[in-house]
Design a protein around this motif. Structure first.
Motif, PDB file in Angstrom:
ATOM      1  N   PRO A 122     -24.024 -11.789   7.441  1.00 53.98           N
ATOM      2  CA  PRO A 122     -23.350 -10.843   6.535  1.00 53.98           C
ATOM      3  C   PRO A 122     -23.415 -11.007   5.238  1.00 53.98           C
ATOM      4  O   PRO A 122     -23.662 -12.127   4.723  1.00 53.98           O
ATOM      5  N   ARG A 178     -22.043 -10.485   1.200  1.00 58.32           N
ATOM      6  CA  ARG A 178     -20.682 -10.648   0.580  1.00 58.32           C
ATOM      7  C   ARG A 178     -19.480  -9.570   0.806  1.00 58.32           C
ATOM      8  O   ARG A 178     -18.719  -9.944   1.228  1.00 58.32           O
ATOM      9  N   THR A 225     -19.790  -7.297   3.353  1.00 56.74           N
ATOM     10  CA  THR A 225     -19.984  -6.912   4.689  1.00 56.74           C
ATOM     11  C   THR A 225     -19.179  -7.951   5.668  1.00 56.74           C
ATOM     12  O   THR A 225     -19.262  -7.794   6.945  1.00 56.74           O
ATOM     13  N   VAL A 226     -18.779  -9.106   4.942  1.00 55.71           N
ATOM     14  CA  VAL A 226     -18.137 -10.045   5.822  1.00 55.71           C
ATOM     15  C   VAL A 226     -16.756  -9.330   6.540  1.00 55.71           C
ATOM     16  O   VAL A 226     -16.651 -10.037   7.845  1.00 55.71           O
ATOM     17  N   PHE A 249     -17.969  -7.602   9.650  1.00 48.09           N
ATOM     18  CA  PHE A 249     -18.606  -8.763  10.665  1.00 48.09           C
ATOM     19  C   PHE A 249     -17.513  -9.059  11.694  1.00 48.09           C
ATOM     20  O   PHE A 249     -17.455  -9.052  12.527  1.00 48.09           O
ATOM     21  N   TRP A 250     -16.317  -9.510  10.630  1.00 47.91           N
ATOM     22  CA  TRP A 250     -14.928 -10.012  11.569  1.00 47.91           C
ATOM     23  C   TRP A 250     -14.205  -8.822  12.166  1.00 47.91           C
ATOM     24  O   TRP A 250     -13.808  -9.168  13.337  1.00 47.91           O
ATOM     25  N   SER A 254     -23.927 -14.585   3.559  1.00 50.80           N
ATOM     26  CA  SER A 254     -22.608 -14.870   3.094  1.00 50.80           C
ATOM     27  C   SER A 254     -21.738 -15.698   3.598  1.00 50.80           C
ATOM     28  O   SER A 254     -21.940 -15.694   5.091  1.00 50.80           O
ATOM     29  N   TYR A 270     -19.063 -16.959   6.237  1.00 45.36           N
ATOM     30  CA  TYR A 270     -18.003 -16.158   6.969  1.00 45.36           C
ATOM     31  C   TYR A 270     -17.093 -17.055   7.800  1.00 45.36           C
ATOM     32  O   TYR A 270     -16.562 -16.763   8.839  1.00 45.36           O
ATOM     33  N   TRP A 271     -17.206 -18.239   7.377  1.00 44.88           N
ATOM     34  CA  TRP A 271     -16.542 -19.394   7.881  1.00 44.88           C
ATOM     35  C   TRP A 271     -15.561 -20.039   6.760  1.00 44.88           C
ATOM     36  O   TRP A 271     -15.990 -19.972   5.744  1.00 44.88           O
ATOM     37  N   CYS A 306      -9.562 -18.996   7.439  1.00 45.13           N
ATOM     38  CA  CYS A 306     -10.558 -18.198   6.539  1.00 45.13           C
ATOM     39  C   CYS A 306      -9.892 -16.970   6.220  1.00 45.13           C
ATOM     40  O   CYS A 306      -9.661 -16.013   6.988  1.00 45.13           O
ATOM     41  N   LEU A 365      -9.854 -13.394   4.497  1.00 45.80           N
ATOM     42  CA  LEU A 365     -10.572 -12.341   4.014  1.00 45.80           C
ATOM     43  C   LEU A 365      -9.996 -11.197   3.027  1.00 45.80           C
ATOM     44  O   LEU A 365      -8.978 -10.943   3.457  1.00 45.80           O
TER      45      LEU A 365
END
Length: 137
Positions: A85, A87, A89-90, A93-94, A120, A122-123, A131, A133
């Protein structure tokens, strides 16, 4: 260095020939609204097997993520291959992980390669298990 350049050109030529022979397109990834979601301009998901996001969280959001389904041994969609991902598009992704009930995530790249940030986070960055978002760019 010269061998590396030749290898990249050979891969690109073979990929182009394969797409033409199989009538495979990459229009969704190349569209104006989605191009900023691709890490590289020449690595796009095939329209015929791309992952489509249905969980839209805000107005104007697209169903696009740079990801493709991969068939397993039983010819069913068993895996998803996606770019690390970016920054911005995180959240996409989720959304994908949630929508397709992904159980295992394997990162096959380093966070930084050759001095360039490759993915980036994502965890969670601490020992905490949450986490948070933020959908803002």
């Amino acid at each position: 260095m010269q061998d590396s350049l030749l290898a990249k050109q050979e891969i690109k030529a073979r990929a182009t020939a394969f797409r033409q022979q199989q009538s495979i397109s990459t229009e969704a990834g190349a569209s104006k609204e989605n191009v900023k979601k691709n890490r590289y301009k020449d690595i796009l998901p095939y329209d015929q097997t791309r992952v489509v996001l249905n969980l839209l969280t805000e107005e104007g959001q697209t169903d696009y993520i740079n990801a493709n389904f991969i068939q397993g041994v039983d010819n069913k969609r068993c895996y998803i291959a996606t770019q690390g991902p970016l920054r911005h598009t995180v959240l996409d992704f989720w959304r994908m992980v949630w929508q397709y009930k992904v159980k295992v995530i394997v990162m096959a790249c380093r966070e930084v390669e050759m001095g360039k940030k490759n993915v980036s986070f994502y965890w969670p960055l601490t020992d905490e298990r949450l986490c948070t978002l933020d959908p803002s760019p």
